[in-house]
Design an enzyme around this catalytic site. Structure first.
Site, short mmCIF file in Angstrom:
data_model
loop_
_atom_site.label_atom_id
_atom_site.label_comp_id
_atom_site.label_asym_id
_atom_site.label_seq_id
_atom_site.Cartn_x
_atom_site.Cartn_y
_atom_site.Cartn_z
N ARG A 67 -2.05 72.24 55.40
CA ARG A 67 -0.94 73.15 55.75
C ARG A 67 -1.52 74.29 56.57
O ARG A 67 -2.59 74.81 56.23
CB ARG A 67 -0.27 73.68 54.49
CG ARG A 67 0.69 74.81 54.78
CD ARG A 67 1.50 75.20 53.56
NE ARG A 67 2.47 74.18 53.22
CZ ARG A 67 3.38 74.31 52.25
NH1 ARG A 67 3.43 75.42 51.53
NH2 ARG A 67 4.24 73.35 51.99
N HIS B 78 7.52 69.13 58.04
CA HIS B 78 7.00 68.99 56.67
C HIS B 78 7.41 67.58 56.21
O HIS B 78 8.31 67.42 55.40
CB HIS B 78 7.63 70.07 55.80
CG HIS B 78 6.98 70.28 54.46
ND1 HIS B 78 6.10 69.38 53.90
CD2 HIS B 78 7.09 71.30 53.58
CE1 HIS B 78 5.72 69.84 52.72
NE2 HIS B 78 6.29 71.01 52.51
N ARG C 140 3.87 73.89 44.98
CA ARG C 140 4.20 72.49 44.63
C ARG C 140 3.62 71.47 45.59
O ARG C 140 3.19 70.39 45.16
CB ARG C 140 5.69 72.31 44.41
CG ARG C 140 6.60 72.40 45.58
CD ARG C 140 7.82 73.25 45.31
NE ARG C 140 7.48 74.65 45.44
CZ ARG C 140 7.68 75.56 44.50
NH1 ARG C 140 8.22 75.22 43.36
NH2 ARG C 140 7.34 76.82 44.69
N THR C 141 3.57 71.78 46.87
CA THR C 141 3.06 70.77 47.80
C THR C 141 1.57 70.52 47.52
O THR C 141 1.12 69.38 47.40
CB THR C 141 3.28 71.22 49.25
OG1 THR C 141 4.66 71.51 49.43
CG2 THR C 141 2.86 70.14 50.24
N LYS D 194 -14.42 82.85 60.49
CA LYS D 194 -15.63 83.21 61.26
C LYS D 194 -15.53 82.72 62.69
O LYS D 194 -16.51 82.70 63.42
CB LYS D 194 -16.87 82.59 60.61
CG LYS D 194 -17.15 83.06 59.21
CD LYS D 194 -18.43 82.36 58.73
CE LYS D 194 -18.77 82.72 57.30
NZ LYS D 194 -19.94 81.96 56.83
#
Ligand code: NCD
Length: 338
Positions: free
Chosen positions: A107, A135, A57-58, A86
């Site tokens: 995120r 958040h 959802r975010t 990498k």
């Protein structure tokens, strides 16, 4: 706070007037979020959506919010599909990706990583969750939801009674929400968790320092018996050393319709940042609550689009232009239900 060009990394950046501004702008986004009107205000702009931890959802609601303002979205999901795998530093990734984007949502599993990335970014960065830390956009949409739910009962946020239930140690949504509630008056917070998953002490101290009443308990029935909001959370299994350790706590605090009927006041609103863990050994919010009109979890997700549209409009300084660019839609999905 001056939103224009700012990173949104922590709730700590906000004053109460800023929250009111975000909510006022979010309210004005409803015709676009409902797809009754179209605005092309961000036409030509690109959102870099970078999610290095699972997200439904975010990630999608940030993307939808940007699309609804007329912008385009580019996504990276998972370390393994990015050059971080990498050995590239967050600094270099930020320098590169900020050349391709006008704003970035990120995120990442490590606390503080989004702030580190933002330092090197040439465009505003919005924290979509950094480890167990914060958040902020979730806290804003949660409080926006609380305001709407209580507003319909003639109440405001000041004087709120809320129980936060579950994994309060690793749950970044409740960390940000507690910090946000510090901007309001006379809040009664009941923290319900196993002692090992308690709310971090500095956050409890911060709430007490502003005069909020904070009680700490493991007794679910008693904690939900006199609150406006019961806010449940998932055991954050990805932050535990092993699944076996997470299993110890899963399912400890289950809320279902029978418990709700027996203990809650009639209009207690049930919230959860989602995803709720619906597996049998967890089932923190039972499906038998789905018909309960006070279950606000899908109103939270709908509100997330409004709040994220508001954040983009404020950070990119287009609030005044959104409506000037607006027109009615040519096509309306009449099959869509609210
Ligand atoms: C939360 C998160 O990622 O912190 N989810 C979300 O963004 N709505 C909560 C969780 O994953 O349990």
């Amino acid at each position: 706070m001056n939103f224009t060009g700012s990173h949104i990394l922590s709730i700590q950046q906000f004053q109460r007037a800023d929250i009111e501004r975000v909510f006022e702008v979010a309210d004005s986004m409803a015709p676009y979020a409902l797809r009754r009107k179209v605005t092309r205000v961000l036409e030509g702009a690109i959102l870099g959506n970078m999610f290095f931890e699972p997200s439904t959802r975010t990630r999608i609601s940030f993307g939808c919010a940007f699309n609804l303002l007329g912008g385009e979205v580019r996504e990276t999901t998972g370390f393994e599909s990015s050059a971080l795998a990498k050995g590239e530093s967050l600094h270099d990734t930020a320098r590169v990706l900020s050349g391709f984007s006008d704003v970035i949502c990120m995120r990442h599993p490590d606390s503080g990583s989004v702030a580190e990335f933002a330092e090197a970014s040439r465009v505003p960065v919005i924290n979509g969750g950094d480890g167990a830390n914060e958040h902020p956009s979730q806290a804003l949409l949660d409080l926006y939801t609380i305001r709407k739910e209580l507003g319909s009962k003639g109440r405001g946020i000041d004087g709120l009674r809320i129980a936060m239930i579950g994994d309060l140690k690793y749950g970044r949504t409740v960390h940000s929400l507690c910090k946000l509630l510090c901007l309001f008056e006379n809040i009664q917070v009941t923290l319900v968790s196993p002692p090992e998953l308690a709310m971090p002490e500095p956050i409890v101290e911060e709430m007490r320092a502003v005069g909020h009443s904070v009680s700490i308990t493991e007794d679910l029935p008693q904690s939900i018996s006199r609150v406006d909001i019961a806010y449940s959370t998932r055991i954050q299994e990805e932050r535990f050393a092993s699944q076996e350790e997470a299993d110890i706590y899963r399912g400890r605090f289950r809320l279902n319709q029978a418990i709700y009927t027996q203990y809650c006041e009639p209009n207690t609103v049930i919230m959860h940042p989602l995803p709720r863990d619906s597996r049998a050994n967890a089932n923190e919010l039972d499906n038998d609550l789905n018909q309960n009109p006070n279950l606000a979890i899908f109103r939270q997700t709908d509100n997330g689009v409004l709040v994220r549209m508001a954040l983009f409009s404020l950070v990119l300084d287009v609030v005044d232009q959104v409506h000037k660019e607006a027109r009615d839609v040519n096509w309306y999905n009449s099959l869509r239900t609210l």
